[in-house]
Write a protein that holds these residues in place. Sequence first.
Motif, mmCIF file in Angstrom:
data_model
loop_
_atom_site.group_PDB
_atom_site.id
_atom_site.type_symbol
_atom_site.label_atom_id
_atom_site.label_comp_id
_atom_site.label_asym_id
_atom_site.label_seq_id
_atom_site.Cartn_x
_atom_site.Cartn_y
_atom_site.Cartn_z
ATOM 1 N N GLY A 99 9.590 3.155 36.018
ATOM 2 C CA GLY A 99 10.948 3.516 36.428
ATOM 3 C C GLY A 99 11.700 2.415 37.145
ATOM 4 O O GLY A 99 12.848 2.606 37.545
ATOM 5 N N LYS A 100 11.053 1.287 37.325
ATOM 6 C CA LYS A 100 11.707 0.169 38.017
ATOM 7 C C LYS A 100 13.032 -0.207 37.362
ATOM 8 O O LYS A 100 13.133 -0.243 36.141
ATOM 9 C CB LYS A 100 10.787 -1.063 38.017
ATOM 10 N N GLU A 136 7.158 -6.481 33.962
ATOM 11 C CA GLU A 136 6.026 -7.397 34.053
ATOM 12 C C GLU A 136 4.760 -6.686 34.553
ATOM 13 O O GLU A 136 3.690 -6.792 33.957
ATOM 14 C CB GLU A 136 6.389 -8.532 35.023
ATOM 15 N N LYS A 137 4.913 -5.971 35.657
ATOM 16 C CA LYS A 137 3.775 -5.302 36.290
ATOM 17 C C LYS A 137 3.104 -4.320 35.322
ATOM 18 O O LYS A 137 1.890 -4.314 35.175
ATOM 19 C CB LYS A 137 4.242 -4.569 37.554
ATOM 20 N N CYS A 138 3.916 -3.526 34.658
ATOM 21 C CA CYS A 138 3.370 -2.512 33.743
ATOM 22 C C CYS A 138 2.742 -3.148 32.499
ATOM 23 O O CYS A 138 1.827 -2.580 31.908
ATOM 24 C CB CYS A 138 4.448 -1.515 33.347
ATOM 25 N N ASN B 120 13.299 -12.201 32.529
ATOM 26 C CA ASN B 120 12.977 -11.297 33.639
ATOM 27 C C ASN B 120 11.567 -10.721 33.515
ATOM 28 O O ASN B 120 11.231 -9.758 34.205
ATOM 29 C CB ASN B 120 13.981 -10.142 33.682
ATOM 30 N N GLY B 121 10.778 -11.316 32.620
ATOM 31 C CA GLY B 121 9.414 -10.810 32.431
ATOM 32 C C GLY B 121 9.393 -9.412 31.856
ATOM 33 O O GLY B 121 8.428 -8.676 31.980
ATOM 34 N N PHE B 122 10.496 -9.039 31.222
ATOM 35 C CA PHE B 122 10.661 -7.673 30.729
ATOM 36 C C PHE B 122 10.563 -7.671 29.204
ATOM 37 O O PHE B 122 11.027 -8.604 28.543
ATOM 38 C CB PHE B 122 12.039 -7.168 31.161
ATOM 39 N N ILE B 123 9.933 -6.639 28.653
ATOM 40 C CA ILE B 123 9.932 -6.491 27.203
ATOM 41 C C ILE B 123 10.822 -5.319 26.838
ATOM 42 O O ILE B 123 10.503 -4.172 27.141
ATOM 43 C CB ILE B 123 8.511 -6.251 26.663
ATOM 44 N N GLY B 124 11.951 -5.611 26.227
ATOM 45 C CA GLY B 124 12.892 -4.561 25.850
ATOM 46 C C GLY B 124 12.454 -3.880 24.569
ATOM 47 O O GLY B 124 12.103 -4.545 23.608
#
Lengths: 142, 142
Positions: A99-100, A136-138, B120-124
């Motif tokens: 949920g971040k 990233e964390k997840c 952002n270290g995010f995977i969309g």
Amino acid sequence: MESKIFQSFLGEKGLKLTKERIAVLKEVFSSHEHFEPEELYLRIKDSGSKASRASVYRTLNLLVESGLVEKVTRTEKSNVYEHTFGHSHHDHMICNGCGKIIEFYSEKLEALQNEICRGNGFIGKTHTLEIRGNCEKCIKAK
Amino acid sequence: MESKIFQSFLGEKGLKLTKERIAVLKEVFSSHEHFEPEELYLRIKDSGSKASRASVYRTLNLLVESGLVEKVTRTEKSNVYEHTFGHSHHDHMICNGCGKIIEFYSEKLEALQNEICRGNGFIGKTHTLEIRGNCEKCIKAK
DNA sequence: ATTTAATTGATATTAAATCTCAATTTCAAT
DNA sequence: ATTGAAATTGAGATTTAATATCAATTAAAT
Ligand SMILES: [Zn+2]
Ligand SMILES: [Zn+2]
Ligand SMILES: [Zn+2]
Ligand SMILES: [Zn+2]
């Protein structure tokens, strides 16, 4: 084609392909426009098929889960607000795992959106961009 | 500062700056997080001020109108769906004047979004982009 | 202080979406 | 074809966000 996909989606979950679910699926794919659940319910009734409101809502949720249908509006239970005065415009990434919420801003992205609007003879005043995925964390936790 | 802006917004519309509206404004700007109306109502109560649920909802609408606050989730009266199987991904421009919906797709935009996610270290996985503004016809009509 | 129009809040109402549960249907196994 | 376990249906109840109602109150201009 979409009925084959829905059928195998249901099969994998131990669910059954019923008349009602077929009626909903048919009506959903009978037009390429956006639609609301109540409207869909009435169209099904008009078309001679039958499915209760409850079944329409239930089937829509299954269709979204299957990936055949998407919500154009992503709603939570209630509206969510934020004050914007004192903050510059930003968009959101939301992690499906924890949920971040990551707020981000990209000059380049905003400029490109404006360019695309111009190309469509459209003048954009506001926009919301919400990207769902994993943070990233997840990702590492897996 | 935001209270000066709200005050002049109200003034221009012949509306009054009341204790309740001040309480809502204060609480809205007391935190930088996203919030829901009910939650805000409870926070106001806890903080010792008073404003009914009705006033909280009414004031939130005014704050959005004034531009000091934005809805993070843009909701219609009900959910809106579309079938996506058989259609490639697209985003939406919606005209505030006539409601016209323009569907568009830009390879470049999608790529840029992915790039920003990576940064952002995010995977969309999915996203919704909705641009509100005015379409060609409505611009000319003015 | 007086006047006028706006505002408030308790409550009722609306409406979307979900839940309940007895009756029905599906489907795989006999 | 029959049977039985499990899923599904639909009518209505329930939940809940948000808005509407309206008599009593308050803001603020004169
Ligand atoms: Zn943006
Ligand atoms: Zn934000
Ligand atoms: Zn897109
Ligand atoms: Zn669309």
